[in-house]
Every structure is written in structure tokens, then in C-alpha cells.
Design a protein around this motif. Structure first.
Motif, PDB file in Angstrom:
ATOM      1  N   SER A 195    -109.590  -2.859 -72.344  1.00 24.96           N
ATOM      2  CA  SER A 195    -109.976  -2.466 -70.992  1.00 24.96           C
ATOM      3  C   SER A 195    -109.233  -1.213 -70.527  1.00 24.96           C
ATOM      4  CB  SER A 195    -109.699  -3.626 -70.031  1.00 24.96           C
ATOM      5  OG  SER A 195    -108.308  -3.889 -70.004  1.00 24.96           O
ATOM      6  N   THR A 196    -109.608  -0.754 -69.355  1.00 25.15           N
ATOM      7  CA  THR A 196    -108.958   0.384 -68.720  1.00 25.15           C
ATOM      8  C   THR A 196    -107.456   0.120 -68.616  1.00 25.15           C
ATOM      9  OG1 THR A 196    -110.955   0.802 -67.448  1.00 25.15           O
ATOM     10  CG2 THR A 196    -108.920   1.778 -66.625  1.00 25.15           C
ATOM     11  N   LEU A 197    -106.674   1.142 -68.943  1.00 25.27           N
ATOM     12  CA  LEU A 197    -105.227   0.993 -68.975  1.00 25.27           C
ATOM     13  C   LEU A 197    -104.567   1.609 -67.745  1.00 25.27           C
ATOM     14  CD1 LEU A 197    -104.659   1.999 -72.701  1.00 25.27           C
ATOM     15  CD2 LEU A 197    -104.801  -0.315 -71.757  1.00 25.27           C
TER      16      LEU A 197
ATOM     17  N   PRO B 194    -100.599   3.101 -66.276  1.00 24.69           N
ATOM     18  CA  PRO B 194     -99.423   3.719 -66.892  1.00 24.69           C
ATOM     19  C   PRO B 194     -98.418   2.709 -67.462  1.00 24.69           C
ATOM     20  CG  PRO B 194     -99.955   4.842 -64.860  1.00 24.69           C
ATOM     21  CD  PRO B 194    -100.856   3.637 -64.934  1.00 24.69           C
ATOM     22  N   GLY B 195     -98.297   1.549 -66.862  1.00 24.15           N
ATOM     23  CA  GLY B 195     -97.361   0.537 -67.348  1.00 24.15           C
ATOM     24  C   GLY B 195     -97.792  -0.136 -68.639  1.00 24.15           C
ATOM     25  N   GLU B 196     -99.015   0.109 -69.067  1.00 26.42           N
ATOM     26  CA  GLU B 196     -99.542  -0.546 -70.260  1.00 26.42           C
ATOM     27  C   GLU B 196     -99.555   0.365 -71.486  1.00 26.42           C
ATOM     28  OE1 GLU B 196    -102.846  -3.637 -68.797  1.00 26.42           O
ATOM     29  OE2 GLU B 196    -103.229  -1.573 -68.136  1.00 26.42           O
ATOM     30  N   VAL B 197     -98.941   1.523 -71.394  1.00 27.68           N
ATOM     31  CA  VAL B 197     -98.913   2.443 -72.530  1.00 27.68           C
ATOM     32  C   VAL B 197     -97.477   2.789 -72.894  1.00 27.68           C
ATOM     33  CG1 VAL B 197    -101.173   3.433 -71.971  1.00 27.68           C
ATOM     34  CG2 VAL B 197     -99.110   4.545 -71.148  1.00 27.68           C
ATOM     35  N   THR B 198     -97.286   3.141 -74.142  1.00 25.64           N
ATOM     36  CA  THR B 198     -95.999   3.588 -74.644  1.00 25.64           C
ATOM     37  C   THR B 198     -96.188   4.982 -75.222  1.00 25.64           C
ATOM     38  OG1 THR B 198     -95.432   1.326 -75.238  1.00 25.64           O
ATOM     39  CG2 THR B 198     -94.134   3.074 -76.266  1.00 25.64           C
ATOM     40  N   ALA B 199     -95.347   5.907 -74.805  1.00 19.26           N
ATOM     41  CA  ALA B 199     -95.407   7.272 -75.340  1.00 19.26           C
ATOM     42  C   ALA B 199     -94.287   7.437 -76.358  1.00 19.26           C
ATOM     43  CB  ALA B 199     -95.268   8.281 -74.216  1.00 19.26           C
ATOM     44  N   ARG B 200     -94.665   7.816 -77.546  1.00 23.33           N
ATOM     45  CA  ARG B 200     -93.682   8.064 -78.609  1.00 23.33           C
ATOM     46  C   ARG B 200     -93.791   9.524 -79.028  1.00 23.33           C
ATOM     47  NH1 ARG B 200     -96.359   3.210 -80.915  1.00 23.33           N
ATOM     48  NH2 ARG B 200     -95.147   1.449 -80.162  1.00 23.33           N
ATOM     49  N   LEU B 201     -92.657  10.100 -79.377  1.00 21.38           N
ATOM     50  CA  LEU B 201     -92.694  11.461 -79.892  1.00 21.38           C
ATOM     51  C   LEU B 201     -93.313  11.456 -81.280  1.00 21.38           C
ATOM     52  CD1 LEU B 201     -89.189  12.710 -78.727  1.00 21.38           C
ATOM     53  CD2 LEU B 201     -91.411  13.211 -77.704  1.00 21.38           C
ATOM     54  N   GLY B 202     -94.160  12.452 -81.522  1.00 20.54           N
ATOM     55  CA  GLY B 202     -94.830  12.556 -82.801  1.00 20.54           C
ATOM     56  C   GLY B 202     -94.112  13.513 -83.755  1.00 20.54           C
ATOM     57  N   PRO B 203     -94.713  13.727 -84.908  1.00 25.45           N
ATOM     58  CA  PRO B 203     -94.069  14.572 -85.919  1.00 25.45           C
ATOM     59  C   PRO B 203     -93.923  16.033 -85.494  1.00 25.45           C
ATOM     60  CG  PRO B 203     -96.268  13.943 -86.614  1.00 25.45           C
ATOM     61  CD  PRO B 203     -95.965  13.166 -85.368  1.00 25.45           C
ATOM     62  N   GLY B 204     -94.677  16.469 -84.518  1.00 26.36           N
ATOM     63  CA  GLY B 204     -94.580  17.857 -84.058  1.00 26.36           C
ATOM     64  C   GLY B 204     -93.465  18.090 -83.050  1.00 26.36           C
TER      65      GLY B 204
ATOM     66  N   VAL C  21    -113.585   8.478 -64.419  1.00 26.62           N
ATOM     67  CA  VAL C  21    -112.794   8.791 -65.597  1.00 26.62           C
ATOM     68  C   VAL C  21    -111.685   7.747 -65.691  1.00 26.62           C
ATOM     69  CG1 VAL C  21    -111.336  10.517 -66.717  1.00 26.62           C
ATOM     70  CG2 VAL C  21    -113.284  11.235 -65.341  1.00 26.62           C
ATOM     71  N   VAL C  22    -111.510   7.188 -66.893  1.00 21.39           N
ATOM     72  CA  VAL C  22    -110.474   6.178 -67.110  1.00 21.39           C
ATOM     73  C   VAL C  22    -109.740   6.476 -68.411  1.00 21.39           C
ATOM     74  CG1 VAL C  22    -111.713   4.361 -65.860  1.00 21.39           C
ATOM     75  CG2 VAL C  22    -112.048   4.612 -68.311  1.00 21.39           C
TER      76      VAL C  22
END
Length: 155
Positions: free
Chosen positions: A136-138, A140-150, A127-128
Motif C-alpha cells: 500500500s501507499t507508504l 515517511p515512517g515506513e521507509v528506510t533510506a540506506r546509502l548506496g554504492p555511489g 501522487v503516492v
């Protein structure tokens, strides 16, 4: 708004854990994904009490994760099998990831319990996390988490 300012009451992980967050629930789902369907088989294989099993199966059915289908053994009364719904099968990657983590970090000295392989080529399955644009497979350092409209402001 930053993550720490957001309310956790609307957090999707928290809502998922409200349904799935008990050990027995995850073990029931793991067994269901591996073909266990009947109450007695769940009871024997997992080893939890009938009362707890009944409660968890009822909750998973109410949540639309399992559905019942009647069956009858010759000479016995009609009973229900429990089958994963589409919503239940959407949990398969989570169950696979949990098993993958367990094999890597909590494995016993005997070695792997399950050897999951791709039917077509016999390669091990893993699982990736990947980008929806087929990068390619990501990590944690390669993603950005943004708050959504909810997201809501916390108290």
C-alpha cells in the motif's frame, strides 16, 4: 557510513536541482506537460522575459529534457516547437506531486485550479509513494533510506 558523513556533491537530489531547481524551469516543464509547445505561448502564459525563457529552453534542450521540432506558419519563417522527451516525461510525477502539494497547502480562496481525473473512471488522480512489490501507499515512517554504492565520504 551515515547520511551526515556522506558527501553532498554526488547527491542525486542536488544533481537534479542543478538542472531543475529554478522556478521558471519548473513552470516551463509544467506548461510543456500541459501541451504548451511554442516560444510565444510559453512567453505569454508564464510571463517571463524572452532572454530568461530562451536560456531555460536552451538548458532543458541541452539536458535532453526537451527536444525541438520545426514548424512553420503560412507566410512565416520556420521556428521550433519544444516537446518533452522520454526523459522529460519522467518528470511528470514530480510535476503532478508539486501541483498536488500546491492545491493542498498553497491554494487560493477560489479553489482548485486544475481538477486532474483518470480518463477511464473519472476518479481524482493523486501522487503516492509505494513499494515496488505493490504494498500500500507508504508514509515517511515506513521507509528506510540506506546509502548506496555511489555514496562518497564527505570532507
Amino acid at each position: 557510513m551515515e547520511w551526515l558523513e556522506a558527501s553532498t556533491e554526488n547527491c542525486p537530489a542536488q544533481r537534479a536541482l542543478d538542472v531543475l531547481g529554478e522556478k521558471w524551469t519548473l513552470l516551463i516543464l509544467h506548461n510543456a506537460a500541459n501541451g504548451v509547445r511554442r516560444f510565444g505561448d510559453f512567453h505569454r502564459h508564464i510571463g517571463l522575459s524572452e532572454a530568461v525563457l530562451s536560456d531555460r529552453l536552451r538548458k532543458l534542450t541541452s539536458a535532453g529534457i526537451l527536444e525541438t521540432a520545426p514548424y512553420q506558419e503560412p507566410g512565416s519563417r520556420s521556428r521550433n516547437e519544444y516537446r518533452l522527451t522520454h526523459k522529460g516525461w519522467d518528470l511528470w510525477p514530480i510535476l503532478m506531486a508539486l501541483a498536488q502539494w500546491g492545491e493542498q497547502h498553497a491554494r487560493g480562496p477560489e479553489g482548485p485550479v486544475l481538477d486532474i481525473r483518470h480518463t477511464d473512471c473519472d476518479a481524482p488522480v493523486r501522487v503516492v509513494v509505494e513499494c515496488s512489490v505493490e504494498h500500500s501507499t507508504l508514509t515517511p515512517g515506513e521507509v528506510t533510506a540506506r546509502l548506496g554504492p555511489g555514496a562518497r565520504l564527505g570532507s
